[in-house]
Design an enzyme around this catalytic site. Structure first.
Site, PDB file in Angstrom:
ATOM      1  N   ASP A  37      -8.765  -2.554  -5.363  1.00  0.00           N
ATOM      2  CA  ASP A  37      -9.369  -2.038  -4.272  1.00  0.00           C
ATOM      3  C   ASP A  37     -10.780  -2.892  -3.826  1.00  0.00           C
ATOM      4  OD1 ASP A  37      -8.737  -0.156  -2.196  1.00  0.00           O
ATOM      5  OD2 ASP A  37      -9.585   1.456  -3.297  1.00  0.00           O
ATOM      6  N   GLU A  41      -3.134   7.037   5.063  1.00  0.00           N
ATOM      7  CA  GLU A  41      -3.673   8.337   4.345  1.00  0.00           C
ATOM      8  C   GLU A  41      -4.026   9.647   5.358  1.00  0.00           C
ATOM      9  OE1 GLU A  41      -6.799   7.820   1.436  1.00  0.00           O
ATOM     10  OE2 GLU A  41      -7.214   9.695   1.269  1.00  0.00           O
TER      11      GLU A  41
END
Ligand code: KIV
Length: 290
Positions: free
Chosen positions: A88, A187
């Site tokens: 990430d 998400e």
């Protein structure tokens, strides 16, 4: 002899989608989580900035630094053989300019050895994704609820519930695909919208809190194992209560030491009788000389 990498590749991941095989991704942050996840058959590992919450005990992912991700990602890479490891890009490490993103993504690839980077953002991040991909850096995009923007959106809320924001999310999904992302995390969006995004795209969608219609699913290691005990998010399923098991095991250890049940002779090492006798004799001689 030259070592041939046995790691999964992007074509392998795209093949899974083409064959309708759900793509499983799980976060991992250290040697234990990485080895266990790989041994259990997880093909894609994400060294997510959730490490800020799960490992560092912070309230959000905002304080996580690139150095933290590099450190944890290199451990995960070094303790796996087959998994496709995604690192990430943390808060403020890629949004200043495409050049800044390129420099930091390159560090994550070179210093940690990840197979790809992930960044949060849709349409507005498309030029950055394009820049990275053209430099040879595979990008997984992340749209919908973007935890690094939690202070802008005012909390961890479901995104895309009204027509306007849903249309924006559809544009975001298309934009990251057009910019060259090989996959996109979706998400916390309504499952009908996630289904529309999945239908529209030709790259895999990896859901979390996005319902059952994505091409894959990503979950947080600590959530599915019951290691994060603050609360159980709606988007997760707890497959074990490891936190409770660890607490009980440690309490048993404390009890055993305090009550002289541990350690016992079975946990100890011994020395030869003659060595012991010699030491005892030394003691006697020392005592006599005083
Ligand atoms: O940082 C992370 O772990 C993530 C997943 C929750 C998708 O971004």
């Amino acid at each position: 002899m030259r070592k041939v990498s046995a790691r999964l590749t992007i074509p392998d991941i795209l093949k899974m989608r083409a064959e309708g095989q759900p793509i499983v991704m799980l976060t991992a942050y250290d040697a234990v989580s990485a080895r266990l996840a790989e041994a259990a058959g997880v093909p894609m590992l994400l060294v997510g900035d959730t490490l800020g919450i799960m490992v560092q005990g912070r309230e959000s992912t905002i304080p996580v630094k690139l150095e933290h991700i590099i450190y944890h990602a290199s451990i995960v890479v070094n303790n796996t053989e087959k998994a496709f490891v995604v690192g990430d890009l943390p808060f403020m490490s890629y949004t200043i300019s495409p050049e800044q993103a390129l420099e930091n993504a390159a560090r994550l690839m070179q210093e940690a050895g990840v197979s790809a980077v992930k960044l949060e953002g849709g349409e507005r991040l498309a030029p950055t994704i394009d820049r990275l991909v053209h430099a040879g850096i595979p990008v997984m995009a992340h749209i919908g609820l973007m935890p690094q923007s939690v202070n802008v959106v005012g909390g961890f809320r479901v995104q895309g519930r009204d027509a306007e924001s849903a249309r924006q999310l559809l544009r975001d999904a298309q934009a990251v695909q057009d910019a060259g992302a090989f996959a996109v995390v979706v998400e916390s969006v309504p499952s009908q919208l996630a289904a529309m995004i999945t239908e529209k795209l030709s790259i895999p969608t990896i859901g979390i809190g996005a319902g059952p219609h994505c091409d894959g699913e990503v979950q947080v290691f600590h959530d599915i194992l019951g290691l994060f005990e603050g609360f159980v998010p709606r988007h997760t399923r707890q497959y074990a209560k490891i936190g409770e098991m660890i607490r009980e095991a440690i309490a048993a250890y404390v009890r055993d030491v305090q009550t002289h049940q541990f350690p016992t002779e079975a946990n100890s090492f011994s020395m030869k009788e003659e060595v012991l006798a010699a030491l005892r004799a030394d003691g006697t001689e020392n005592g006599a000389s005083h």
